[in-house]
Design an enzyme around this catalytic site. Structure first.
Site, PDB file in Angstrom:
ATOM      1  N   LYS A 201      17.813 -22.658  36.494  1.00  0.00           N
ATOM      2  CA  LYS A 201      16.611 -21.903  36.844  1.00  0.00           C
ATOM      3  C   LYS A 201      16.070 -22.452  38.152  1.00  0.00           C
ATOM      4  O   LYS A 201      15.712 -23.626  38.246  1.00  0.00           O
ATOM      5  CB  LYS A 201      15.575 -22.037  35.740  1.00  0.00           C
ATOM      6  CG  LYS A 201      14.245 -21.369  36.090  1.00  0.00           C
ATOM      7  CD  LYS A 201      13.318 -21.308  34.919  1.00  0.00           C
ATOM      8  CE  LYS A 201      11.983 -20.690  35.307  1.00  0.00           C
ATOM      9  NZ  LYS A 201      11.084 -20.562  34.172  1.00  0.00           N
ATOM     10  N   ARG A 211       4.177 -14.173  36.760  1.00  0.00           N
ATOM     11  CA  ARG A 211       3.045 -15.102  36.674  1.00  0.00           C
ATOM     12  C   ARG A 211       1.727 -14.343  36.641  1.00  0.00           C
ATOM     13  O   ARG A 211       0.767 -14.782  36.011  1.00  0.00           O
ATOM     14  CB  ARG A 211       3.083 -16.089  37.847  1.00  0.00           C
ATOM     15  CG  ARG A 211       4.250 -17.051  37.714  1.00  0.00           C
ATOM     16  CD  ARG A 211       4.337 -18.005  38.886  1.00  0.00           C
ATOM     17  NE  ARG A 211       5.537 -18.848  38.758  1.00  0.00           N
ATOM     18  CZ  ARG A 211       5.909 -19.739  39.667  1.00  0.00           C
ATOM     19  NH1 ARG A 211       5.188 -19.910  40.765  1.00  0.00           N
ATOM     20  NH2 ARG A 211       6.996 -20.457  39.475  1.00  0.00           N
ATOM     21  N   LYS A 227       6.600 -25.306  41.487  1.00  0.00           N
ATOM     22  CA  LYS A 227       7.323 -25.936  40.376  1.00  0.00           C
ATOM     23  C   LYS A 227       8.566 -26.671  40.855  1.00  0.00           C
ATOM     24  O   LYS A 227       9.518 -26.865  40.090  1.00  0.00           O
ATOM     25  CB  LYS A 227       7.666 -24.873  39.316  1.00  0.00           C
ATOM     26  CG  LYS A 227       6.437 -24.151  38.757  1.00  0.00           C
ATOM     27  CD  LYS A 227       6.771 -23.299  37.535  1.00  0.00           C
ATOM     28  CE  LYS A 227       5.505 -22.671  36.949  1.00  0.00           C
ATOM     29  NZ  LYS A 227       5.771 -21.897  35.730  1.00  0.00           N
ATOM     30  N   GLU A 243      23.296 -29.210  35.976  1.00  0.00           N
ATOM     31  CA  GLU A 243      22.340 -28.763  34.955  1.00  0.00           C
ATOM     32  C   GLU A 243      23.065 -28.016  33.828  1.00  0.00           C
ATOM     33  O   GLU A 243      22.793 -28.222  32.649  1.00  0.00           O
ATOM     34  CB  GLU A 243      21.286 -27.830  35.568  1.00  0.00           C
ATOM     35  CG  GLU A 243      20.146 -28.528  36.286  1.00  0.00           C
ATOM     36  CD  GLU A 243      19.170 -29.217  35.324  1.00  0.00           C
ATOM     37  OE1 GLU A 243      19.356 -29.157  34.092  1.00  0.00           O
ATOM     38  OE2 GLU A 243      18.215 -29.821  35.828  1.00  0.00           O
ATOM     39  N   LYS A 258      19.024 -17.924  36.634  1.00  0.00           N
ATOM     40  CA  LYS A 258      17.783 -17.195  36.896  1.00  0.00           C
ATOM     41  C   LYS A 258      17.190 -17.635  38.208  1.00  0.00           C
ATOM     42  O   LYS A 258      17.109 -18.843  38.432  1.00  0.00           O
ATOM     43  CB  LYS A 258      16.803 -17.502  35.765  1.00  0.00           C
ATOM     44  CG  LYS A 258      15.418 -16.903  35.921  1.00  0.00           C
ATOM     45  CD  LYS A 258      14.541 -17.430  34.833  1.00  0.00           C
ATOM     46  CE  LYS A 258      13.134 -16.891  35.028  1.00  0.00           C
ATOM     47  NZ  LYS A 258      12.194 -17.508  34.146  1.00  0.00           N
ATOM     48  N   SER A 284      11.141 -10.654  37.291  1.00  0.00           N
ATOM     49  CA  SER A 284      10.056  -9.727  37.611  1.00  0.00           C
ATOM     50  C   SER A 284      10.066  -9.281  39.072  1.00  0.00           C
ATOM     51  O   SER A 284       9.851  -8.101  39.360  1.00  0.00           O
ATOM     52  CB  SER A 284       8.716 -10.380  37.268  1.00  0.00           C
ATOM     53  OG  SER A 284       8.571 -11.616  37.947  1.00  0.00           O
ATOM     54  N   TYR A 323      13.819  -6.054  32.671  1.00  0.00           N
ATOM     55  CA  TYR A 323      12.686  -5.192  32.317  1.00  0.00           C
ATOM     56  C   TYR A 323      13.103  -3.719  32.324  1.00  0.00           C
ATOM     57  O   TYR A 323      12.359  -2.868  31.855  1.00  0.00           O
ATOM     58  CB  TYR A 323      11.518  -5.435  33.285  1.00  0.00           C
ATOM     59  CG  TYR A 323      11.059  -6.880  33.247  1.00  0.00           C
ATOM     60  CD1 TYR A 323      10.223  -7.333  32.233  1.00  0.00           C
ATOM     61  CD2 TYR A 323      11.524  -7.810  34.180  1.00  0.00           C
ATOM     62  CE1 TYR A 323       9.840  -8.662  32.162  1.00  0.00           C
ATOM     63  CE2 TYR A 323      11.148  -9.144  34.124  1.00  0.00           C
ATOM     64  CZ  TYR A 323      10.311  -9.560  33.110  1.00  0.00           C
ATOM     65  OH  TYR A 323       9.945 -10.882  33.023  1.00  0.00           O
TER      66      TYR A 323
END
Ligand code: PBG
Length: 333
Positions: A201, A211, A227, A243, A258, A284, A323
């Protein structure tokens, strides 16, 4: 009459829709799709998310209705994201461990109404913290405290499994969280609950509309929610392999990349490196981009949507969180 000698003509296999269908190499099917949904407190109609046309924050009843509609179109899995009222947020994200919190009520309601629908819950503290970060902060207030956060995430996983979640999806990017979640689930006899790990990610600007939808950016105020001390640097593919390998080793069942669209190289290379099922999250901002251009009349919505999803599948995704899931399922009918 042409005098050109062209023995090999690839256009022969593109001549009609039937021929093209027979030689088609990649397909997106309804079985590939996972539908992310937002749920909020209170009743009434879905509250629109300005930057995500067609996406709403549902009441509990609305969520069940939307899940049912998706399930009736053949969608097999949803991912639920709760919108926590600001009054229930605090620096430690305590609401996450409230056994009556919204997401747990949502899981129970959906599983009761639609027992066959796979319900996926998100594990991270950002819907619950007053600062919008995915974990609790160190005393200096600047960075996320990895180990203290992992302890809370493992407890969240057990609560979600108890509520009926089929898969839990840690999206926080703390070190060691997959191992801790697996151990906690097993100790609580939830051995059949799978871990869909957000393994690669990236710290992406494409999460902006999400968000806004869950209110983590509003929690952070005017400063951009940064982040980068836990999410991956978009410049680092080799760090993504590390990872992914770690999450696999720690007991993840499915690995996720992602965002999807801007990270197809990561997805493709990971496909060559692992035999594990791979998921990709068309996030999104990817959804918002396509809708925005379509609203301006600059892109064709359905054609662009389908091409973007096909590219994600072609790059190596087995599963796609999008979505657009319900729209695509309808179009495939
Ligand atoms: C947070 C989380 C994010 C998304 C899913 N879980 C945003 C973030 O990391 O800030 C993004 C999904 C999207 O943009 O559609 N744990």
């Amino acid at each position: 009459m042409s005098k050109l000698e062209i023995p090999l003509r690839l256009r022969r296999l593109r001549r009609t829709a039937s021929v093209r269908a027979l030689v088609q190499q990649t397909r997106v099917g309804v079985d590939d799709l996972i539908y992310p949904l937002f749920v909020r407190e209170g009743g009434g109609a879905a509250e629109p998310v300005a930057s995500m046309p067609g996406v709403g924050r549902h009441s509990l009843e609305g969520l069940v209705a939307e899940a049912r509609a998706a399930h009736e179109l053949g969608i097999r899995a949803i991912a639920i994201f709760p919108v926590t009222p600001a009054t229930k947020k605090d620096p430690r994200g305590r609401e996450a461990l409230n056994p009556k919190c919204l997401v747990l009520r949502a899981v129970r309601a959906v599983k009761k109404a639609l027992p066959d629908l796979i319900v996926i819950t998100d594990i991270a503290l950002d819907p619950y913290t007053s600062h919008g970060h995915d974990g609790v902060l160190h005393a200096n207030g600047r960075d996320v405290d990895n180990d203290a956060t992992v302890v809370l995430l493992a407890k969240m996983a057990v609560l979600q499994a108890e509520a009926g979640a089929d898969w839990v999806a840690p999206s926080d990017m703390m070190d060691g969280r997959v191992r801790a979640i697996r151990a906690a689930l097993d100790a609580a006899e939830h051995k059949g609950v799978a871990i869909l790990s957000y393994a690669a990610k990236f710290a992406s600007a494409y999460y902006g509309p999400f968000r806004e939808a869950v209110g983590s950016q509003q929690a952070a105020g005017k400063t951009y929610l940064d982040k980068r001390t836990y999410q991956l640097n978009p410049a680092n593919p080799r760090e993504a392999w590390r990872e992914a390998a770690l999450d696999a080793h720690e007991g993840a069942d499915i690995l996720m990349v992602k965002p999807a669209g801007a990270y197809l190289d990561i997805l493709h290379a990971l496909r060559q490196r692992t035999d594990m099922p791979l998921a990709a999250y068309q996030v999104s901002g990817e959804y918002a981009q396509i809708h925005a251009a379509a609203q301006l009349g600059w892109l064709d919505l359905a054609a662009t949507r389908d091409e973007a999803l096909l590219a994600i599948k072609r790059a190596g995704a087995d599963l796609i969180l999008t979505y657009f899931a319900k729209d695509v399922a309808r179009a495939l009918r």
